[in-house]
Design an enzyme around this catalytic site. Structure first.
Site, PDB file in Angstrom:
ATOM      1  N   ASN A 106      38.817  40.557  38.734  1.00 44.18           N
ATOM      2  CA  ASN A 106      37.879  40.524  39.846  1.00 44.18           C
ATOM      3  C   ASN A 106      38.554  41.303  40.970  1.00 44.18           C
ATOM      4  O   ASN A 106      39.363  40.759  41.730  1.00 44.18           O
ATOM      5  CB  ASN A 106      37.569  39.091  40.286  1.00 44.18           C
ATOM      6  CG  ASN A 106      36.753  38.344  39.258  1.00 44.18           C
ATOM      7  OD1 ASN A 106      36.105  38.963  38.410  1.00 44.18           O
ATOM      8  ND2 ASN A 106      36.780  37.022  39.311  1.00 44.18           N
ATOM      9  N   THR A 107      38.239  42.592  41.029  1.00 43.86           N
ATOM     10  CA  THR A 107      38.986  43.516  41.884  1.00 43.86           C
ATOM     11  C   THR A 107      38.961  43.111  43.350  1.00 43.86           C
ATOM     12  O   THR A 107      39.980  43.199  44.043  1.00 43.86           O
ATOM     13  CB  THR A 107      38.427  44.941  41.717  1.00 43.86           C
ATOM     14  OG1 THR A 107      38.476  45.296  40.335  1.00 43.86           O
ATOM     15  CG2 THR A 107      39.255  45.932  42.509  1.00 43.86           C
ATOM     16  N   CYS A 108      37.799  42.680  43.843  1.00 38.38           N
ATOM     17  CA  CYS A 108      37.654  42.424  45.279  1.00 38.38           C
ATOM     18  C   CYS A 108      38.607  41.346  45.784  1.00 38.38           C
ATOM     19  O   CYS A 108      39.017  41.373  46.947  1.00 38.38           O
ATOM     20  CB  CYS A 108      36.214  42.035  45.607  1.00 38.38           C
ATOM     21  SG  CYS A 108      35.016  43.345  45.290  1.00 38.38           S
ATOM     22  N   VAL A 109      38.957  40.398  44.911  1.00 36.11           N
ATOM     23  CA  VAL A 109      39.844  39.313  45.343  1.00 36.11           C
ATOM     24  C   VAL A 109      41.216  39.408  44.662  1.00 36.11           C
ATOM     25  O   VAL A 109      42.015  38.466  44.726  1.00 36.11           O
ATOM     26  CB  VAL A 109      39.202  37.938  45.047  1.00 36.11           C
ATOM     27  CG1 VAL A 109      38.008  37.707  45.963  1.00 36.11           C
ATOM     28  CG2 VAL A 109      38.780  37.820  43.579  1.00 36.11           C
ATOM     29  N   HIS A 110      41.480  40.561  44.007  1.00 32.86           N
ATOM     30  CA  HIS A 110      42.783  40.814  43.385  1.00 32.86           C
ATOM     31  C   HIS A 110      43.117  39.713  42.373  1.00 32.86           C
ATOM     32  O   HIS A 110      44.198  39.119  42.398  1.00 32.86           O
ATOM     33  CB  HIS A 110      43.885  40.909  44.450  1.00 32.86           C
ATOM     34  CG  HIS A 110      43.606  41.912  45.521  1.00 32.86           C
ATOM     35  ND1 HIS A 110      44.319  41.950  46.714  1.00 32.86           N
ATOM     36  CD2 HIS A 110      42.687  42.921  45.596  1.00 32.86           C
ATOM     37  CE1 HIS A 110      43.838  42.939  47.471  1.00 32.86           C
ATOM     38  NE2 HIS A 110      42.853  43.533  46.815  1.00 32.86           N
TER      39      HIS A 110
END
Length: 300
Positions: free
Chosen positions: A267-271
């Protein structure tokens, strides 16, 4: 020995010494106005953004260098110099046969014009070995100064509204680049990974699966680290200060119902990295690198 006319000898002997001054006041003003980005852009930069044109100009600059060496050779008489200069060729072709004129054609129609005279009023003038220096100088002046002055002045004005440029004097260019673009060569040690990475939901800092992950990260090459960061955070660089200043923190959780045949997902946005509990570091490395090279959102 071939004898050259006085006119041709004069052409050869003075061509590299002439400083061209346009009769048009606007052109004179342009040449005298020193842009604020003076000295920041060079021929090598043109090769990066326009390899075809930049490569040709680089080769032509090589002819200018050879011409200058011939001119400065005191062991040669004027006739010999003229003969050697007029025999200079680019890839077996005399400069006069290249069909170049003092016009500039952009590499794409997006620029909104087809040609521009880089020598006002003399756009159709043919480029020869005798005016080659002027052609190169005027080409670079258009590419790096006159042709982009409005855009770069607007860039400076816009930047000033966010951060006054005169306040940047305390920083080196590399420091400014790091502040704006982050660390372009990210390096993280085992200690940093252990301190600033958060294992959760099936992993702890003592979990064998998480420790295998740490070992793989430490052994990554520079390009592999950039690909990993792009995969997990959406950016291939780290902020100034490295992992310590990455927010949100990189979080690693155990991917349920997944084994050696599965790939990590994010989940890229929250690393947020969902990592299967692989049986070995070799399998983990293979699957992780394969995932980081995947394009698109298939593993999100």
């Amino acid at each position: 020995v071939t004898m050259y006319s006085p006119e041709l000898l004069e052409d050869v002997m003075t061509s590299s010494l002439l400083s061209v001054v346009s009769e048009e006041s606007e052109e004179q003003s342009t040449y005298r106005d020193v842009p604020w980005w003076q000295g920041l852009l060079e021929l090598e930069d043109l090769e990066l953004v326009d390899p075809g044109r930049g490569g040709v100009l680089t080769k032509l600059q090589g002819l200018v260098t050879k011409k200058s060496q011939i001119m400065s050779d005191e062991a040669l008489d004027d006739d010999t110099k003229a003969e050697m200069i007029n025999s200079l060729e680019l890839d077996g072709c005399p400069v006069e046969d290249l069909g170049l004129t003092f016009q500039y054609s952009p590499s794409s129609a997006v620029y909104g014009y087809q040609t521009v005279d880089i020598k006002p009023g003399c756009g159709e003038e043919a480029v020869t070995i005798h005016n080659l220096e002027e052609y190169i100088d005027r080409s670079l002046d258009w590419v790096f100064v006159r042709g982009v002055r409005q855009q770069l002045d607007a860039l400076r004005q816009g930047f000033n509204t966010v951060f006054p440029l005169d306040k940047l004097g305390a920083f080196t260019p590399n420091e400014v680049r790091t502040m704006l673009c982050g660390d372009q060569d990210p390096v993280f040690t085992r200690e940093e990974i252990m301190k600033y990475t958060e294992p959760k939901l099936g992993y702890s800092k003592e979990s064998p699966g998480f420790l295998r992950f740490v070992n793989v990260l430490v052994e990554m090459t520079g390009s592999e680290r950039k690909a990993f960061l792009q995969f997990t955070t959406g950016c291939s660089s780290l902020p100034p200060g490295g992992l310590a200043n990455l927010h949100p923190r990189l979080t690693v959780v155990r991917k349920i119902d997944a084994g050696d045949g599965s790939f990590p997902s994010v989940n890229t946005c929250v690393h947020y990295l969902k990592l299967p509990d692989y049986s070995s570091e070799e399998v983990l490395r293979e699957r992780l690198l394969a995932a980081t090279n995947e394009k698109g959102f298939h593993l999100n």
